[in-house]
Write a protein that holds these residues in place. Structure first.
Motif, PDB file in Angstrom:
ATOM      1  N   GLU A  21     -24.703  39.874 146.864  1.00  0.00           N
ATOM      2  CA  GLU A  21     -24.289  38.510 146.529  1.00  0.00           C
ATOM      3  C   GLU A  21     -23.435  37.927 147.653  1.00  0.00           C
ATOM      4  O   GLU A  21     -22.800  38.673 148.421  1.00  0.00           O
ATOM      5  N   TRP A  47     -24.489  47.800 141.177  1.00  0.00           N
ATOM      6  CA  TRP A  47     -23.309  47.691 142.040  1.00  0.00           C
ATOM      7  C   TRP A  47     -22.192  46.891 141.373  1.00  0.00           C
ATOM      8  O   TRP A  47     -21.013  47.249 141.495  1.00  0.00           O
ATOM      9  N   GLY A  78     -23.931  44.590 146.242  1.00  0.00           N
ATOM     10  CA  GLY A  78     -25.196  44.300 145.582  1.00  0.00           C
ATOM     11  C   GLY A  78     -25.969  43.164 146.209  1.00  0.00           C
ATOM     12  O   GLY A  78     -27.059  42.809 145.723  1.00  0.00           O
ATOM     13  N   SER A 118     -19.539  36.356 144.564  1.00  0.00           N
ATOM     14  CA  SER A 118     -18.851  37.628 144.347  1.00  0.00           C
ATOM     15  C   SER A 118     -17.451  37.401 143.780  1.00  0.00           C
ATOM     16  O   SER A 118     -16.996  38.137 142.894  1.00  0.00           O
ATOM     17  N   ARG A 158     -27.317  33.180 137.384  1.00  0.00           N
ATOM     18  CA  ARG A 158     -27.298  34.549 137.915  1.00  0.00           C
ATOM     19  C   ARG A 158     -25.925  35.195 137.762  1.00  0.00           C
ATOM     20  O   ARG A 158     -25.825  36.360 137.360  1.00  0.00           O
ATOM     21  N   LEU A 208     -25.277  38.581 135.604  1.00  0.00           N
ATOM     22  CA  LEU A 208     -24.735  39.770 136.253  1.00  0.00           C
ATOM     23  C   LEU A 208     -23.434  40.228 135.592  1.00  0.00           C
ATOM     24  O   LEU A 208     -23.230  41.423 135.350  1.00  0.00           O
ATOM     25  N   ARG A 242     -30.406  47.050 141.462  1.00  0.00           N
ATOM     26  CA  ARG A 242     -29.408  47.249 142.528  1.00  0.00           C
ATOM     27  C   ARG A 242     -28.205  46.339 142.313  1.00  0.00           C
ATOM     28  O   ARG A 242     -27.053  46.794 142.380  1.00  0.00           O
ATOM     29  N   SER A 243     -28.455  45.062 142.038  1.00  0.00           N
ATOM     30  CA  SER A 243     -27.357  44.116 141.842  1.00  0.00           C
ATOM     31  C   SER A 243     -26.529  44.475 140.613  1.00  0.00           C
ATOM     32  O   SER A 243     -25.293  44.531 140.659  1.00  0.00           O
ATOM     33  N   ALA A 299     -20.171  43.230 143.825  1.00  0.00           N
ATOM     34  CA  ALA A 299     -21.135  42.144 143.995  1.00  0.00           C
ATOM     35  C   ALA A 299     -21.562  42.008 145.452  1.00  0.00           C
ATOM     36  O   ALA A 299     -22.749  41.771 145.737  1.00  0.00           O
TER      37      ALA A 299
END
Length: 425
Positions: A347, A105, A345, A352, A171, A175, A101-102, A342
């Motif tokens: 964050e 997005w 998703g 973000s 992270r 991402l 999902r993260s 972000a």
């Protein structure tokens, strides 16, 4: 024989100057806390106009006659192909266990708004009626080319920034890298379509997509064949010999891809994507790393040839309005889109913003895409120059914006402590 020796000596002398200029560019970029590729691009592209301004166009023609420039063109292309083998292998990096999902997005947010921003810029170019920007490219090819130019994120430059800031394992770094892999891969596919429509309408698109499919098949088959224990053992035993083999295959495939109407760098991507990146990946990195390092050494020659082609084409003046619009739309599309993706998703706001800023990094990948479009006649000299400036500005902003975000976060974190101390006094 004597004439060939003179040309060879001339080429060696020019190479020495180019490599020295690239070294100075890297040193200056490090001093300014910028990615080294910024210095290399500026040094390579500015060599030609600086020499022309100091010594005149006659001296420039004497320093870079057609026979020498032809050799430099091949050297630059060889360097670019070899370097992009490593870049394509870098694209194999996974999402590091992040949730789909993260990653989804962030990838969607950093690509589609930027693509829409490119459509807006292309619409303005067509509406302006300025032949110096519009050129003669088919409308669909031009629109796709500009959209691709604004949607690219440079994976190698992004990886270097993340490593320099010790963010690769975090992270935000994972991402942004996963999203950059998606955006770059999709952008290259759209570039194939753009060049296909320019070379032969929809027939050219079908031919290009067929070649693209063949390249994917070659990459998948190569990955299957090289994943075995025997191949991994060979990679550990004779990495240098395999490096030579990989380089030769990449160059042959690049020449063939260009013969089929695609950009030569697609051949490099096919070879790089064929390199295993799972179990035993470090063995194959030992094979691809020397190839990419040799290519990186001669990539500045590619920039010099690009600069020669650019400044040999007369332009009335710098298209400043196009520069401002391209830069503004590029920042809004990437930073704003990356931030929105972000947030969707899951964050927080600060992370973000960081991800959006990271996705705004373009650098070398953008220049390669622009040069492919310029060489294919999709971009005029004026529009190419405007987009090059946009690429340099957006990449140069990454470091300072990240530092500004960190500074603001530290100040925000210290506010409760300061208020508590003030209350005790």
């Amino acid at each position: 024989m004597g004439a060939h020796l003179l040309v060879g000596a001339h080429v060696v002398a020019v190479l020495a100057v180019v490599l020295a200029a690239a070294l100075l560019g890297r040193v200056a970029a490090r001093a300014a806390r910028q990615p080294e590729v910024i210095g290399e691009i500026l040094a390579g592209i500015l060599v030609v106009p600086v020499v022309a301004a100091v010594a005149g166009h006659g001296a420039l023609a004497a320093l870079l006659p057609p026979d020498v420039l032809g050799v430099l063109k091949y050297i630059g292309k060889i360097g670019l192909v070899l370097f992009l083998v490593g870049v394509a292998h870098e694209l194999r990096r996974g999402s590091g266990g992040l949730g789909p999902r993260s990653v989804g997005w962030v990838a969607i947010g950093s690509f589609f708004p930027a693509l829409a921003a490119g459509f807006l810029l292309a619409g303005w170019v067509l509406w302006s009626g300025d032949d110096a920007l519009r050129g003669t490219a088919p409308v669909l090819s031009l629109v796709l080319m500009i959209a691709v130019a604004l949607s690219v994120t440079a994976v190698p430059v992004l990886a270097r920034i993340l490593e320099d800031r010790d963010m690769m394992a975090g992270r935000n770094g994972k991402l942004s890298m996963a999203a950059a892999v998606f955006t770059d891969s999709t952008a290259w596919l759209l570039l194939v379509v753009a060049m296909g429509t320019a070379s032969g309408g929809w027939t050219g698109v079908v031919r290009s997509l067929a070649v693209l499919l063949a390249g994917v098949v070659i990459a998948v088959l190569g990955r299957v064949l090289l994943r075995g224990s025997t191949s991994s053992a060979l990679a550990a035993r004779i990495p240098k010999l395999l490096s030579v083999g990989v380089a030769v295959v990449a160059l042959v495939l690049a020449i063939q891809m260009e013969h089929w109407g695609l950009t030569a760098v697609f051949g490099a991507f096919v070879v790089g994507l064929a390199m295993p990146n799972g179990e035993g990946a470090e063995r194959w990195e030992a094979v691809t790393r020397p190839v990419a390092s040799l290519g990186r050494l001669f990539v500045p020659v590619f920039f010099v040839v690009a600069g020669m082609g650019l400044f040999a084409t007369p332009t009335s003046s710098m298209p400043w309005l196009a520069v401002v619009l391209a830069t503004a739309l590029a920042i809004v599309g990437k930073v704003g889109g990356g931030y929105l993706g972000a947030r969707l998703g899951g964050e927080d706001r600060r992370d973000s913003v960081v991800i959006g800023v990271l996705m705004n990094t373009r650098g070398l990948t953008e220049i390669v895409v622009l040069q492919a479009g310029y060489s294919a006649g999709l971009l005029t000299a004026g529009l190419f120059l405007a987009l090059v400036v946009m690429a340099l500005v957006t990449t140069a902003l990454t470091g300072p914006l990240l530092s500004l975000i960190d500074l603001r976060a530290r100040r925000t974190a210290s506010l409760p402590v300061l208020e508590l101390q003030g209350g005790r006094q």
